[in-house]
Design an enzyme around this catalytic site. Structure first.
Site, short mmCIF file in Angstrom:
data_model
loop_
_atom_site.label_atom_id
_atom_site.label_comp_id
_atom_site.label_asym_id
_atom_site.label_seq_id
_atom_site.Cartn_x
_atom_site.Cartn_y
_atom_site.Cartn_z
N ASP A 20 0.83 -1.20 0.00
CA ASP A 20 0.00 0.00 0.00
C ASP A 20 0.87 1.26 0.00
OD1 ASP A 20 -2.59 -1.46 0.52
OD2 ASP A 20 -1.47 -2.03 2.30
N GLU A 286 1.87 -6.82 -5.13
CA GLU A 286 1.47 -6.00 -6.28
C GLU A 286 2.65 -5.20 -6.83
OE1 GLU A 286 -2.18 -3.87 -5.84
OE2 GLU A 286 -1.53 -2.21 -7.06
#
Ligand code: TRH
Length: 389
Positions: A20, A286
């Site tokens: 994040d 990610e």
């Protein structure tokens, strides 16, 4: 009259791990450094942030870092004038007082939810959809990163691929030699320079049941494998393979044809260099997965596991898309290794098949990164913001 898109607030709640903040920090820097936007980055966990950017002082409520105003996102949110562009990363919940302040602006800010990355087809349909607020005169838009032209694209810093090419330059020559940058990199992390006859891999993953099988395949394989493991969640399993309770940066172990070096967790730019310097990168989540694709090297993805198992659909979607243009045997080997690394299949057989396809996989990885580079997330996001402002 439109809101001022030259100011931007990015909100990042660190759920777990580094993805994040990794993505939010990248976007913040790019908007500030490449597009001259005045960016405030609100982060609720500065300690995790500090791992990616050691300049960040976790004790400070406000600081400037690489042209970005970094603000600690505390429970008691201060009264601030909202920026013209407001980005909530990964559907984190904005402070109520801030949302009220957005609604009170004469020129309403552009409000985007920057979503998680997925190669699934539905993303194209959901990208840029509006979501009107139930009570206030505000509309939030979903902004999806992705791999196709109908998505928001991927974060790619200006000049990154040229810097990568310079770093890797000499490797492509007939008498392969390491670039000065690569030499410096290996020296800085305390790992010997790579030799011509070895396969060098980086290993960044979550705890993974397939680790032991893969390490054994490397140990017993015909090729010399040098594996670089940054400190993190998989390290205890790697250490256990060598009969150790755990490892720490600087440790080195060797058995059969496998040598392992434990690396420190380095700042983001240097992690890119690790990916550029290796022949195959095992990555996770990610952001590291995207960075491995920019490295233009074959990569193996350990996807962030979700309780309902939907992550395997996401894994297959990227594997299918990535495989387009690969010769069938290489596509199959890539898909099988990704599945086995995520718990579906025999890791040892999957590695042998993959190792036999390294040449086409390497060609494909370079072409793939060039193809993806045409769809720049920061540019798309700014163009969209100006369009809906
Ligand atoms: O840390 P992650 O597992 O983050 C995950 C994923 O993003 C996942 O999608 C999300 O849902 C979950 O968090 C909550 O993996 P990721 O995304 O690869 O982030 C790692 C970051 O750490 C990335 O920015 C690269 C960086 N990094 C360094 O800067 N230095 C290092 O030495 C290493 C190993 C990584």
């Amino acid at each position: 009259m439109t809101a001022n898109p030259e100011t931007c607030d990015i909100f990042c709640a660190v759920v777990d791990n580094y993805g994040d903040i990794g993505v939010s920090w990248r976007l913040a820097r790019q908007l500030a450094n490449e597009h001259g936007i005045s960016v405030r980055l609100w982060v609720d966990d500065l300690a995790s942030f500090g791992k990616l950017c050691p300049e960040v002082d976790a004790a400070l409520g406000e600081q400037r870092c690489r042209e970005v105003e970094v603000r600690r996102w505390d429970k008691d949110f201060p009264a601030v004038t909202p920026a013209g562009l407001v980005i909530e990363a990964f559907a984190c919940k904005l402070p109520e007082s801030y949302v009220e302040a957005m609604a009170a602006q004469e020129h309403k800010p552009v409000w985007l939810n920057l979503e998680y990355l997925s190669a699934e087809e539905w993303v194209e349909g959901a990208h840029r959809l509006p979501s009107p607020h139930s009570r206030l005169p505000l509309t939030k838009y979903f902004f999806f990163p992705g791999f196709t032209a109908k998505t928001g694209g991927l974060l790619l810093e200006r000049g990154l691929l040229a810097r990568r090419d310079a770093f890797q330059a000499d490797r492509a020559s007939l008498t392969p030699a390491l670039s000065q940058r690569e030499r410096e990199f290996w020296r800085s992390v305390g790992v010997p320079e790579r030799a011509a006859d070895e396969l060098r891999v980086s290993l960044f993953s979550y705890e993974n049941d397939a680790v032991t099988g893969l390490l054994r395949a490397w140990e017993q394989g015909a090729m010399r494998v040098v594996c670089c493991v940054p400190e993190g969640r998989v390290l205890p399993q790697v250490a256990a393979f060598f009969g150790q309770a755990n490892g720490t940066a600087g440790d080195a172990w060797q058995r059969g044809n496998l040598s392992v070096y434990v690396l420190p967790f380095v700042e983001q730019e240097r992690y890119d260099e690790l990916l550029w310097a290796c022949d195959v990168n095992l990555v996770r989540g990610e952001d590291s997965c995207v960075r491995a694709q920019w490295a233009g090297k074959p990569c193996v993805w350990h996807i962030y596991p979700q309780h309902d198992g939907v992550h395997m659909q996401k894994l297959r979607a990227l594997s299918d898309l990535y495989g387009v243009g690969l010769p069938a045997a290489a596509h199959q080997a890539n898909a099988a290794l990704w599945l086995a690394w995520n718990g579906e299949g025999d890791i040892s057989a999957a590695w042998s098949a993959y190792a036999a396809q390294l040449e086409p996989l390497e060609h494909h990885a370079t072409a793939w990164s060039a193809k993806l580079a045409a769809n720049d997330l920061a540019l798309n996001l700014l163009a969209f913001s100006r369009q809906v402002a």
